[in-house]
Scaffold this active site. Structure first.
Site, PDB file in Angstrom:
ATOM      1  NE  ARG A 149     -25.329  42.378  24.544  1.00 23.60           N
ATOM      2  CZ  ARG A 149     -25.481  43.647  24.128  1.00 23.60           C
ATOM      3  NH1 ARG A 149     -24.549  44.555  24.386  1.00 23.60           N
ATOM      4  NH2 ARG A 149     -26.564  44.016  23.475  1.00 23.60           N
ATOM      5  CG  ASP A 195      -2.473  35.507  34.246  1.00 22.42           C
ATOM      6  OD1 ASP A 195      -2.852  35.177  35.387  1.00 22.42           O
ATOM      7  OD2 ASP A 195      -2.812  34.897  33.217  1.00 22.42           O
ATOM      8  CE  LYS A 251      -7.134  27.478  35.103  1.00 21.77           C
ATOM      9  NZ  LYS A 251      -7.351  28.451  34.096  1.00 21.77           N
ATOM     10  CE1 TYR A 292      -3.771  27.668  29.361  1.00 22.27           C
ATOM     11  CE2 TYR A 292      -4.801  29.738  28.721  1.00 22.27           C
ATOM     12  CZ  TYR A 292      -4.814  28.361  28.790  1.00 22.27           C
ATOM     13  OH  TYR A 292      -5.887  27.674  28.294  1.00 22.27           O
TER      14      TYR A 292
HETATM   15  C1  PLP Z   1      -2.210  31.632  34.088  1.00 16.67           C
HETATM   16  C2  PLP Z   1      -3.453  31.528  33.270  1.00 16.67           C
HETATM   17  N1  PLP Z   1      -3.989  32.642  32.749  1.00 16.67           N
HETATM   18  C3  PLP Z   1      -5.119  32.611  31.997  1.00 16.67           C
HETATM   19  C4  PLP Z   1      -5.753  31.418  31.729  1.00 16.67           C
HETATM   20  C5  PLP Z   1      -7.015  31.410  30.901  1.00 16.67           C
HETATM   21  O1  PLP Z   1      -8.117  31.270  31.739  1.00 16.67           O
HETATM   22  P1  PLP Z   1      -9.498  30.563  31.322  1.00 16.67           P
HETATM   23  O2  PLP Z   1      -9.196  29.107  31.116  1.00 16.67           O
HETATM   24  O3  PLP Z   1     -10.369  30.850  32.490  1.00 16.67           O
HETATM   25  O4  PLP Z   1      -9.965  31.200  30.080  1.00 16.67           O
HETATM   26  C6  PLP Z   1      -5.230  30.233  32.251  1.00 16.67           C
HETATM   27  C7  PLP Z   1      -5.898  28.956  31.971  1.00 16.67           C
HETATM   28  O5  PLP Z   1      -5.409  27.888  32.274  1.00 16.67           O
HETATM   29  C8  PLP Z   1      -4.052  30.290  33.035  1.00 16.67           C
HETATM   30  O6  PLP Z   1      -3.497  29.187  33.557  1.00 16.67           O
END
Ligand code: PLP
Length: 381
Positions: free
Chosen positions: A50, A173, A198, A102
């Protein structure tokens, strides 16, 4: 860790200091919950999975090196990563967030973080609205660039001058471009987040999240949250991500080439009223992208001539998958309105243009001629 070799070579995770007894080329999956000691006081570096695990640590070293960061922390999902970063803030702290984001991040901020006393102001970071939103209690600016799904582009370096001046953290991000095309830390960002699900994982077969930064004190706080909440990426998922990242450079190059061809096709289609791709010279963020990124990525949003046309496309694709997510080897087509951005408040969606005609493509690495042939076929139905 920064290895003094090319990006492509760093993707291979060649950390020569780690050698198992059988000289495995694929980094081993340390599928263990705990680690024994031979005597009291012995330190092997690992106690309990963990907290940390060698396979996760290897992934963290590789991704830190790809983002030119000192530290990387690997989570069970992108959302777990964003949640841990939000754990840096106290009730009463104010965060400025790009309004095009997102939908899951928006849901986290509005439905969870607000309940813990964090305050959020949404604005368009790409058009210089941030400064006017800064308050005495502002602790961070949070954005994606290009944004999801409207492809707004923010000048990270310009914005970082403002945030640094005010002692505000700049959190980016970087999921859409991956470290292959953009390194926000080099441009002045303080914290970089990835949905590793992704491009880094790259095969639509695992979920993970990554936080990369240079400040070791802040990294320590984020690691404490990971250890305490149990949000660390499992050994097997860490291995899948290590395996995926090996081909990151070649996948990104190929997917971008396909995306450029598709964007050009869409621009010339009478059934498409708008194409949002930052690699098109008339995109408002094109010049900034050329300055701060090494490519334009493989995400394209476009507006169909009508809702009926958009629905026809979604219902008839064969070669693409009608699915959420992005960044894998296969092309996905997404309907942001009811999928990725369903959690975004309706008035915000309307203002941004996330409407019933908007479709989003995550272009994969298939043959460009097949992808264009598929669009041609579906458009002609
Ligand atoms: C730009 C972006 N940030 C964060 C996330 C969240 O990631 P996760 O689905 O791996 O939790 C996504 C998910 O689609 C995303 O497109």
């Amino acid at each position: 860790m920064k290895w003094d070799v090319s990006f492509e070579t760093r993707c291979q995770g060649m950390d020569l200091s780690i050698q198992d007894q059988y000289h495995a080329i694929s980094f081993p999956i340390y599928q263990t919950a705990t680690f024994s000691r031979s005597y009291l006081g012995e330190e092997s570096g690992f106690d309990y999975t963990r907290q940390s695990n060698p396979t996760r640590s290897q992934l963290e070293s590789v991704v830190a090196s790809l983002e030119n960061g000192k530290e990387c922390i690997a989570f069970t999902s992108g959302m777990a990563a964003v949640t841990a970063v939000m754990g840096l803030f106290e009730p009463g702290d104010h965060i400025i967030v790009d309004e095009d984001l997102y939908g899951g991040s928006v849901r986290l901020f509005n439905d969870v973080c607000k309940r813990y006393g964090l305050e959020f102001t949404y604005c368009n970071c790409s058009t210089g609205e941030v400064e006017a939103c800064i308050r005495d209690n502002t602790k961070a600016v949070y954005l994606e660039t290009p944004t999801n799904p409207m492809m707004h582009v923010t000048d990270i370096e310009e914005l970082s001058k403002l945030t640094k001046d005010r002692g505000v953290l700049l959190i980016v991000d970087n999921t859409f471009l991956s470290p292959f095309f953009q390194n926000p830390l080099d441009l002045g960002a303080d914290i970089v987040i990835h949905s590793g699900t992704k491009y880094i994982g790259g095969h639509h077969d695992t979920i993970g999240g990554l936080v990369i930064l240079n400040d070791t004190d802040v990294a320590g706080k984020i690691r404490l949250i990971l250890t305490t909440t149990g949000a660390g990426l499992s050994p097997f998922d860490s291995w899948l991500m290590l395996r995926g990242v090996r081909t990151l450079a070649v996948r990104m190059e190929r997917a971008e080439k396909n995306a450029r061809a598709i964007a050009e096709y869409l621009v010339n289609s009478p059934h498409v009223t708008k194409v949002l791709y930052p690699g098109l010279p008339d995109h408002p963020g094109y010049e900034i992208m050329k300055k701060q990124a090494r490519g334009f990525g493989s995400m394209i949003s476009f507006e169909a001539e009508s809702k009926e046309f958009a629905v026809k496309v979604l219902n008839n694709v064969d070669l693409f998958y009608f699915a959420e997510s992005l960044g894998g080897t296969e092309t996905l087509i997404t309907y942001p309105l009811t999928q990725t951005h369903a959690a975004v408040p309706e008035d915000v969606r309307e203002r941004l243009g996330i409407n019933e005609r908007l479709l989003r493509l995550s272009v994969g690495i298939e043959g460009a001629e097949d992808l264009i042939g598929e669009i041609d076929r579906v458009f002609a139905l």
